[in-house]
Design an enzyme around this catalytic site. Structure first.
Site, PDB file in Angstrom:
ATOM      1  N   HIS A 114      96.092  12.831 -28.717  1.00 33.08           N
ATOM      2  CA  HIS A 114      97.185  11.919 -29.073  1.00 33.08           C
ATOM      3  C   HIS A 114      97.566  11.044 -27.875  1.00 33.08           C
ATOM      4  O   HIS A 114      97.613   9.810 -27.982  1.00 33.08           O
ATOM      5  CB  HIS A 114      98.397  12.738 -29.543  1.00 33.08           C
ATOM      6  CG  HIS A 114      99.599  11.925 -29.896  1.00 33.08           C
ATOM      7  ND1 HIS A 114      99.960  11.652 -31.193  1.00 33.08           N
ATOM      8  CD2 HIS A 114     100.539  11.317 -29.118  1.00 33.08           C
ATOM      9  CE1 HIS A 114     101.062  10.916 -31.204  1.00 33.08           C
ATOM     10  NE2 HIS A 114     101.432  10.701 -29.946  1.00 33.08           N
ATOM     11  N   GLU A 115      97.837  11.690 -26.744  1.00 35.73           N
ATOM     12  CA  GLU A 115      98.259  10.931 -25.566  1.00 35.73           C
ATOM     13  C   GLU A 115      97.137  10.032 -25.047  1.00 35.73           C
ATOM     14  O   GLU A 115      97.394   8.929 -24.551  1.00 35.73           O
ATOM     15  CB  GLU A 115      98.752  11.879 -24.463  1.00 35.73           C
ATOM     16  CG  GLU A 115      99.977  12.702 -24.833  1.00 35.73           C
ATOM     17  CD  GLU A 115     101.170  11.856 -25.267  1.00 35.73           C
ATOM     18  OE1 GLU A 115     101.283  10.702 -24.816  1.00 35.73           O
ATOM     19  OE2 GLU A 115     101.987  12.350 -26.067  1.00 35.73           O
ATOM     20  N   HIS A 160      97.213   6.717 -26.727  1.00 31.77           N
ATOM     21  CA  HIS A 160      98.114   5.752 -26.085  1.00 31.77           C
ATOM     22  C   HIS A 160      97.430   5.117 -24.876  1.00 31.77           C
ATOM     23  O   HIS A 160      97.506   3.902 -24.668  1.00 31.77           O
ATOM     24  CB  HIS A 160      99.396   6.452 -25.617  1.00 31.77           C
ATOM     25  CG  HIS A 160     100.364   6.770 -26.706  1.00 31.77           C
ATOM     26  ND1 HIS A 160     100.798   5.839 -27.619  1.00 31.77           N
ATOM     27  CD2 HIS A 160     101.008   7.937 -27.024  1.00 31.77           C
ATOM     28  CE1 HIS A 160     101.671   6.399 -28.446  1.00 31.77           C
ATOM     29  NE2 HIS A 160     101.811   7.667 -28.112  1.00 31.77           N
ATOM     30  N   HIS A 186      94.877   2.570 -25.798  1.00 35.96           N
ATOM     31  CA  HIS A 186      95.553   1.367 -26.286  1.00 35.96           C
ATOM     32  C   HIS A 186      95.876   0.466 -25.083  1.00 35.96           C
ATOM     33  O   HIS A 186      95.689  -0.758 -25.127  1.00 35.96           O
ATOM     34  CB  HIS A 186      96.833   1.765 -27.024  1.00 35.96           C
ATOM     35  CG  HIS A 186      97.438   0.679 -27.856  1.00 35.96           C
ATOM     36  ND1 HIS A 186      98.612   0.848 -28.541  1.00 35.96           N
ATOM     37  CD2 HIS A 186      97.050  -0.598 -28.117  1.00 35.96           C
ATOM     38  CE1 HIS A 186      98.907  -0.270 -29.191  1.00 35.96           C
ATOM     39  NE2 HIS A 186      97.979  -1.166 -28.940  1.00 35.96           N
TER      40      HIS A 186
END
Length: 701
Positions: free
Chosen positions: A483-484, A487, A490
């Site tokens: 999940h992290e 980020h 991105h």
């Protein structure tokens, strides 16, 4: 050999996964080895301290004062430039330079104030945050600066010549002016600035208070339960909900004590909400919610509430069944006290999952060493985007703890994209939260003709590797890592012209899409099978175990989602205008309407709702982002999660723009259609449907 060519050379000659040697020894690629080995402190008395993140001034706490003074000096120079340049592209470039100069110091300080182990560094960073925050609020109400932007946006001929990114960034800067009250007269504008400054303090006070433990006299708790809590002289300290405790009484005590109302913190929250509402009304909005949601996918509080109500209605039957299952389980475990209470939900849903699917984390952890998971991410990014993660040794003073790892992110043809600092291991005084920090945003520098590379930190709280074994992750830890990293990528894969819209600087209800999408990759066997091997034997993680894990998430999934809906509704109502009820009365009423389990008297869960600070009026974003991620996964990746063509399409349509494009336009570009609220809701509901193939696999196994 140039740095870019050298890195490309390294990429081409280091793309190998670990291989099994003999029967019980595994070797690792550089990135896997870097994360599976114990950190070794390198001592070089002659190595120059380069300062945190390579910022020379930050080789000591006092350096923050120097860096702040330099940033403010540059701000004065850039302010004059922005106010006097003729309307055109250079106006927006000047604004972005101004923003970048402040953000490079403020964002770094924002991280250091919570993560650095040295209190002197934390305090210096905190002072910098306050000082620069105050300057930013004054800039947002600087009439001369705003007039420069108005001259640009008010000239149709000039605007017509702007590229779409430049025009959008100009409009976003104008929006920042408007929500700060630039259109007000001097007296009201000063009120707006004062409210902004006051809110900085209130936000900080509430954030700190929301994580403080509560305490109770030792004599108030049965002596045999003291071992479950921290001792503080004649008091017992309760610092969390103990939601996973198998003892009903421990969970109940923790819930009642940890959530017991604190009068000072209650007043802080009430004042915070009053100030937010007053500021929103002052600058022309119906409520703080209307102000916060402008520019998001949802756009208005009314749309958010429609989404949450529709989702509640669609989940109603499933939610009722979930709570009945929990109640039956509680009756089975504790026949004398079978009433289902809020402190039971997390524990009993876990019991039901484990009973049905046997997903004990210790069965999975040996297959999920941190090094293996990092290699899995490296392999996934290589196949989807042509990107590799390269481990680098930090220079002296560059990192704040010896166990922080530094990764260079390198594209096979574009070269170095940026840096990720991985602060993954638990240490004293480190926040127990998984998060992504932007330290420096990416942007094109007209002066140098080069791209300013993004720098981010990923912060987790994992156990450190030992001499005998690497760090072993539970499935939940592995998903959080993915999940992290979503980020982080991105931030890395965006190549925005302006740092104001770099990477995750986009609408909140869109910002979580790339990170949540990574959770789907983390639970797909075709991805997991490439890296999940037993750290001692090299045996692969069985496919049936992955299938069981995926299906287990659907057990009590409706009730879990309904709890998130309740939190999101609470957030909307708190920011929907002044209420003639207390925040606790609102909790009681909404808990009955949108959750179903009874409110417990003399508790104030809202005082632990720290998301009210960073996600004020936007907590729904997790649900809406999950809906979008689900649609993207099912339409674009479920057939082949390693498809390079689709990876490039995803980067091009959703990751590359940061906040430089309307969020719904990015979703539309990816899906080739514009989803409706009903589509969002149906995507979330469909996630809860059982996969009958899993039952077949289990029965055959």
């Amino acid at each position: 050999m140039s740095a870019g060519i050298r890195l490309l050379f390294l990429v081409k000659h280091s793309r190998f996964l670990w291989t099994q040697v003999g029967r019980s020894v595994t070797t690792w690629s550089p990135v896997g080895a870097a994360f599976n080995a114990k950190p070794h402190r390198r001592i070089d008395l002659f190595e120059k301290n380069v300062g945190l993140f390579g910022v020379a001034e930050l080789n000591c706490p006092a350096g923050f004062q120097v860096a702040t003074a330099e940033a403010l000096k540059n701000t004065e120079r850039l302010l004059k430039k922005a106010c006097t340049c003729p309307p055109g592209v250079q106006t927006v470039e000047s604004f972005d330079q101004l923003s970048d100069g402040l953000c490079k110091v403020a964002d770094l300080a924002d991280f250091v104030k919570v993560a650095h182990p040295d209190p002197a560094f934390r305090e210096a960073a905190e002072r910098t945050c306050v000082e620069i925050g105050t300057v930013v609020e004054k800039l947002n109400t600087n009439v001369e600066l705003c007039q420069s932007l108005k001259r640009l946006l008010g000239n149709p001929e000039v605007v017509a010549k702007l590229d779409p990114d430049t025009r959008r960034v100009a409009e976003l800067f104008m929006f920042d002016f408007e929500i700060s009250g630039i259109h007000l007269d001097d007296k009201l504008r000063k009120q707006a600035v004062a409210l902004h400054v006051k809110l900085l303090d209130l936000n900080n006070d509430f954030l700190v208070g929301s994580h403080m433990p509560n305490r109770i006299a030792r004599t108030a708790i049965p002596e045999h339960l003291h071992i479950h809590f921290a001792n503080e002289g004649s008091f017992i300290q309760v610092g969390g909900l103990h939601a996973d405790s198998p003892d009903d009484l421990v969970r109940e005590i923790a819930y009642r004590i940890y959530l017991y109302p604190n009068a000072d913190l209650m007043e802080c929250l009430e004042e915070l909400l009053r100030c937010r509402h007053k500021l929103a009304k002052l600058v022309g909005y119906e409520s703080y919610g209307h102000r916060a949601l402008k520019g998001t996918m949802a756009k208005t509080p009314e749309t958010v509430m429609s989404f949450l109500q529709l989702l509640t209605d669609k989940l109603a039957d499933r939610t009722t069944k979930d709570f009945q299952m929990m109640k039956d389980m509680k009756k089975k475990l504790n026949p004398r006290n079978s009433e289902l209470m809020p402190w039971d939900h997390p524990y009993l849903s876990g019991v039901l999952r484990a009973e049905r699917y046997n997903i004990e984390p210790s069965l999975y952890s040996p297959y999920l060493s941190l090094g293996a998971c990092m290699e899995g991410l490296n392999n996934l990014f290589s196949q989807l985007y042509g990107v590799s993660l390269m481990s680098e040794h930090p220079r002296a003073g560059e990192v704040w703890s010896d166990d922080v790892r530094k990764l260079a992110v390198v594209h096979e043809t574009e070269g170095l994209l940026g840096y990720i600092y991985c602060d993954f291991f638990h240490r004293q005084d480190k926040p127990h939260q998984d998060c992504h920090f932007t330290i420096r945003g990416g942007r094109w520098c007209e002066d140098s003709g080069q791209y300013q590379l993004p720098v981010v930190v990923l912060m987790l709280s994992l156990p450190a590797p030992s001499r005998l074994a690497p760090t072993l992750l539970t499935p939940g830890m592995m998903e959080n890592l993915f999940h992290e990293m979503g980020h982080a990528m991105h931030s890395m894969l965006g190549r925005t012209r302006y740092q104001h819209v770099t990477g995750t600087r986009c609408a909140t209800d869109f910002a979580e899409v790339p990170s949540i999408l990574m959770e789907y990759f983390a639970t797909d066997y075709r991805v997991i099978s490439q890296f999940a091997r037993h750290y001692e034997t090299g045996q692969p993680l069985p496919e049936s175990m992955v299938a069981r894990l995926c299906e287990s998430k659907k057990v009590c999934g409706a009730a879990d989602t309904q709890l998130q809906i309740f939190y999101a509704v609470l957030d909307q109502i708190y920011h929907g205008g002044l209420q003639n009820r207390s925040t606790t009365e609102i909790i009681r009423d909404m808990q009955h309407k949108f959750y179903g389990l009874p409110y417990v008297p003399n508790t104030a869960w809202q005082l632990r709702f720290s998301h009210l600070i960073g996600y004020g009026a936007k907590y729904y974003s997790y649900l809406m982002s999950r809906a979008v991620a689900s649609m993207v996964w099912k339409q674009c990746f479920v057939q082949d999660p390693l498809n390079r063509e689709m990876g490039e399409h995803y980067r091009r349509e959703m990751l590359a723009h940061g906040g430089a494009k309307e969020p719904m336009l990015m979703v539309e570009g990816m899906l080739q259609r514009r989803p409706t609220l009903e589509d969002f809701v149906d995507a979330l509901v469909s996630e809860l449907k059982p996969n009958f193939e899993t039952f077949i696999m289990d029965s055959e196994g």
